[in-house]
Each structure stands twice: as structure tokens, then as C-alpha cells.
Design a protein around this motif. Structure first.
Motif, PDB file in Angstrom:
ATOM      1  N   ARG A  16       0.764  -1.258   0.015  1.00  0.00           N
ATOM      2  CA  ARG A  16       0.040   0.026  -0.021  1.00  0.00           C
ATOM      3  C   ARG A  16       0.871   1.313  -0.135  1.00  0.00           C
ATOM      4  O   ARG A  16       1.874   1.249   0.619  1.00  0.00           O
ATOM      5  N   PRO A  17       0.461   2.428  -0.766  1.00  0.00           N
ATOM      6  CA  PRO A  17       1.293   3.429  -0.734  1.00  0.00           C
ATOM      7  C   PRO A  17       1.573   4.123   0.769  1.00  0.00           C
ATOM      8  O   PRO A  17       0.712   4.224   1.359  1.00  0.00           O
ATOM      9  N   VAL A  18       2.704   4.241   0.784  1.00  0.00           N
ATOM     10  CA  VAL A  18       2.869   5.217   1.880  1.00  0.00           C
ATOM     11  C   VAL A  18       3.433   6.721   1.796  1.00  0.00           C
ATOM     12  O   VAL A  18       2.979   7.666   2.360  1.00  0.00           O
ATOM     13  N   ALA A  45      -0.960  10.377  -6.884  1.00  0.00           N
ATOM     14  CA  ALA A  45      -0.666   9.849  -5.608  1.00  0.00           C
ATOM     15  C   ALA A  45      -0.850  10.912  -4.412  1.00  0.00           C
ATOM     16  O   ALA A  45      -1.512  10.768  -3.386  1.00  0.00           O
ATOM     17  N   LEU A  46      -0.156  12.033  -4.765  1.00  0.00           N
ATOM     18  CA  LEU A  46      -0.290  13.195  -3.737  1.00  0.00           C
ATOM     19  C   LEU A  46      -1.699  13.995  -3.556  1.00  0.00           C
ATOM     20  O   LEU A  46      -2.139  14.104  -2.665  1.00  0.00           O
ATOM     21  N   ARG A  50      -4.211  10.975  -1.994  1.00  0.00           N
ATOM     22  CA  ARG A  50      -3.557  11.520  -0.696  1.00  0.00           C
ATOM     23  C   ARG A  50      -2.690  10.830  -0.025  1.00  0.00           C
ATOM     24  O   ARG A  50      -2.479  10.415   1.138  1.00  0.00           O
ATOM     25  N   VAL A  51      -1.787  10.341  -0.743  1.00  0.00           N
ATOM     26  CA  VAL A  51      -0.414   9.662  -0.281  1.00  0.00           C
ATOM     27  C   VAL A  51       0.409  10.773   0.290  1.00  0.00           C
ATOM     28  O   VAL A  51       0.574  12.154  -0.416  1.00  0.00           O
ATOM     29  N   GLU A  52       1.263  10.618   1.379  1.00  0.00           N
ATOM     30  CA  GLU A  52       1.933  11.815   2.159  1.00  0.00           C
ATOM     31  C   GLU A  52       3.261  11.959   1.332  1.00  0.00           C
ATOM     32  O   GLU A  52       3.723  11.162   0.623  1.00  0.00           O
ATOM     33  N   ALA A  53       3.928  13.201   1.235  1.00  0.00           N
ATOM     34  CA  ALA A  53       5.122  13.425   0.708  1.00  0.00           C
ATOM     35  C   ALA A  53       6.227  13.160   1.584  1.00  0.00           C
ATOM     36  O   ALA A  53       5.864  13.229   2.743  1.00  0.00           O
ATOM     37  N   CYS A  64       7.291  19.137  -2.061  1.00  0.00           N
ATOM     38  CA  CYS A  64       6.244  19.921  -1.782  1.00  0.00           C
ATOM     39  C   CYS A  64       5.713  20.840  -2.995  1.00  0.00           C
ATOM     40  O   CYS A  64       4.543  21.011  -3.199  1.00  0.00           O
ATOM     41  N   SER A  65       6.611  21.152  -3.870  1.00  0.00           N
ATOM     42  CA  SER A  65       6.018  21.695  -5.184  1.00  0.00           C
ATOM     43  C   SER A  65       5.242  20.804  -5.997  1.00  0.00           C
ATOM     44  O   SER A  65       4.148  21.396  -6.623  1.00  0.00           O
ATOM     45  N   LEU A  66       5.435  19.822  -6.159  1.00  0.00           N
ATOM     46  CA  LEU A  66       4.500  18.835  -6.762  1.00  0.00           C
ATOM     47  C   LEU A  66       3.272  18.661  -6.129  1.00  0.00           C
ATOM     48  O   LEU A  66       2.093  18.665  -6.550  1.00  0.00           O
TER      49      LEU A  66
END
Length: 75
Positions: A16-18, A45-46, A50-53, A64-66
Motif C-alpha cells: 500500500r502507498p506510504v 498519488a499526492l 492523498r499519499v503523504e509527501a 512540496c512543489s509537486l
């Protein structure tokens, strides 16, 4: 040796994406739990998923820019 991908996805043991990492991030690790991402996949994803950066980058980092671009469509 090939250069690192532009973006990578960190996954947990269940795949699962983290977190989303900038390629070459010292905190990203290596191996099958770190698949490369395209820019569009990182945005999704971001923003949508809603996957964390990665938390090891300052506010002005690429992650953060992405992330901001995904939230505001302002790139």
C-alpha cells in the motif's frame, strides 16, 4: 549505474502507498517496495490518492512543489 527516477513511491509490506519521494532521496530506501513513478503518477498519488509527501524535505522541495501543484493545479 542508471540515474534515479524523478519520483518514487514508498510502499508498506502489503504494497500500500506510504510516501512519495524525489528520486535520489536519502530516506527513500531501495528495493521492490520503492517503485519509480512518472510525474503524473506522483501528482495523482499526492493529490487524488492523498499519499503523504516525504517528510525529510523542506517546504520549497520538489515534493512540496509537486504536492502544491496537485492541490491547486497551479503549475
Amino acid at each position: 549505474m542508471a540515474p534515479p527516477p524523478e519520483w518514487e513511491l514508498e510502499t508498506d509490506l502489503g504494497r500500500r502507498p506510504v510516501r512519495v519521494h524525489v528520486g535520489g532521496c536519502s530516506m527513500r530506501g531501495t528495493g521492490p517496495r520503492r517503485p519509480p513513478l512518472t510525474r503524473d503518477a506522483a501528482l495523482r498519488a499526492l493529490g487524488v490518492d492523498r499519499v503523504e509527501a516525504c517528510i525529510h524535505f523542506p517546504i520549497e522541495s520538489s515534493c512540496c512543489s509537486l504536492f502544491c501543484c496537485a492541490r491547486r493545479d497551479a503549475c
